[in-house]
Design a protein around this motif. Structure first.
Motif, short mmCIF file in Angstrom:
data_model
loop_
_atom_site.label_atom_id
_atom_site.label_comp_id
_atom_site.label_asym_id
_atom_site.label_seq_id
_atom_site.Cartn_x
_atom_site.Cartn_y
_atom_site.Cartn_z
N ASN A 30 0.64 -1.12 0.23
CA ASN A 30 0.47 -0.78 0.47
C ASN A 30 1.40 1.40 0.11
O ASN A 30 0.63 2.06 -0.55
N GLU A 31 1.84 0.90 0.60
CA GLU A 31 3.00 2.26 0.61
C GLU A 31 3.30 2.49 -0.75
O GLU A 31 3.96 3.49 -1.05
N LYS A 32 3.81 1.52 -1.16
CA LYS A 32 4.58 1.57 -2.74
C LYS A 32 3.54 2.01 -3.58
O LYS A 32 4.01 3.10 -4.98
N GLN A 33 2.30 1.93 -3.48
CA GLN A 33 0.92 1.80 -4.44
C GLN A 33 0.78 3.99 -4.55
O GLN A 33 0.66 4.11 -5.16
N LYS A 34 1.14 4.16 -2.80
CA LYS A 34 0.86 4.97 -2.86
C LYS A 34 1.71 6.11 -3.27
O LYS A 34 1.11 7.39 -3.23
N SER A 35 2.72 5.95 -2.96
CA SER A 35 3.75 6.25 -2.97
C SER A 35 3.51 6.12 -5.19
O SER A 35 3.96 7.68 -6.06
N LEU A 36 3.06 5.11 -6.21
CA LEU A 36 3.21 5.34 -7.30
C LEU A 36 2.24 6.22 -7.95
O LEU A 36 2.28 7.38 -9.00
N ILE A 37 0.88 6.48 -7.02
CA ILE A 37 0.01 7.33 -6.71
C ILE A 37 0.12 8.34 -7.45
O ILE A 37 0.02 9.57 -8.09
N SER A 39 3.73 9.82 -7.51
CA SER A 39 4.13 10.03 -8.94
C SER A 39 3.25 10.26 -9.98
O SER A 39 3.78 11.26 -10.85
N GLN A 40 2.91 9.37 -10.45
CA GLN A 40 1.41 9.71 -11.31
C GLN A 40 0.47 10.78 -10.98
O GLN A 40 0.81 11.53 -12.59
N GLU A 41 0.23 11.13 -10.16
CA GLU A 41 -0.40 12.57 -10.28
C GLU A 41 1.06 13.82 -10.06
O GLU A 41 0.13 14.67 -11.47
N LYS A 42 1.79 14.02 -10.40
CA LYS A 42 2.27 14.94 -10.74
C LYS A 42 2.96 14.80 -11.78
O LYS A 42 3.61 15.66 -12.60
N LEU A 43 3.54 13.52 -13.13
CA LEU A 43 3.11 13.52 -14.30
C LEU A 43 2.07 13.91 -14.80
O LEU A 43 2.32 14.99 -15.86
N ASN A 44 1.43 13.87 -14.02
CA ASN A 44 -0.17 14.57 -15.11
C ASN A 44 -0.33 15.90 -14.80
O ASN A 44 -0.32 16.71 -16.08
N ASN A 45 0.60 16.45 -13.83
CA ASN A 45 -0.06 18.22 -13.73
C ASN A 45 0.94 18.76 -14.64
O ASN A 45 1.48 19.48 -15.61
N LEU A 46 2.36 18.07 -14.40
CA LEU A 46 3.20 18.50 -15.75
C LEU A 46 2.97 18.41 -16.80
O LEU A 46 3.67 19.49 -18.01
N LEU A 47 2.58 17.00 -16.92
CA LEU A 47 1.57 16.58 -18.56
C LEU A 47 1.37 18.02 -18.62
O LEU A 47 0.30 18.58 -20.69
N LEU A 48 0.12 18.03 -18.19
CA LEU A 48 -1.11 19.42 -18.36
C LEU A 48 -0.37 20.45 -18.06
O LEU A 48 -0.80 21.66 -19.00
#
Length: 157
Positions: A30-37, A39-48
């Motif tokens: 769950n901790e790894k999944q939270k970290s992945l989520i 990083s995906q949110e940061k990546l989505n913000n950068l792409l936006l």
């Protein structure tokens, strides 16, 4: 009082250990999944942000100017648009004075109604021995992004 351990107790103890191990693995997953989520949110913000900046730059014109030498003794000032959008109402101003361009040529061509992407305009330059090598030109224009854009260029001979 003797403690007796039978097969059921061993199985129950093993089940307890397996349950503790499964809980630990689930928590770490769950901790790894939270970290992945995250990083995906940061990546989505950068792409936006990137898409928004590309959309904004698609509405901007980018004008520039430089002197071009034609032949042995002919010079032209080339004003161009390397931006993505059409520039409108283009004007040239000379903060330090205009001693190299023919004023009649400037008055005839500017203010220019519009300049498309990669379009350019050439102005006749009269170069002589007393002409300074560096000039200051202010280019003023409108585009889809802003109603007033200004750029100082320093073309050299």
């Amino acid at each position: 009082m003797p403690i007796t351990v039978d097969a059921g107790d061993i199985i129950a103890g093993f089940a307890l250990l397996m349950s503790a191990y499964a809980t630990w693995r689930t928590t770490s997953f769950n901790e790894k999944q939270k970290s992945l989520i995250e990083s995906q949110e940061k990546l989505n913000n950068l792409l936006l942000e990137k898409e928004e900046s590309e959309a904004a730059s698609g509405k901007k014109a980018d004008l520039g100017a430089s002197f071009v030498k034609l032949g042995s003794n002919k010079h032209r000032l080339k004003v161009w648009n390397k931006g993505s959008a059409t520039a409108r109402n283009i004007r040239l101003e000379f903060p330090e004075g205009n001693d190299v361009l023919m004023q009649s040529d400037v008055d005839e061509k500017f203010p220019l109604e519009s300049m498309e992407k990669f379009q350019s305009v050439e102005l006749i330059a009269s170069v002589h021995m007393g002409t300074k090598s560096k000039h200051v030109i202010r280019i003023v224009w409108e585009d889809d992004a802003h109603n007033y854009n200004e750029k100082l260029v320093y073309p050299t001979l």
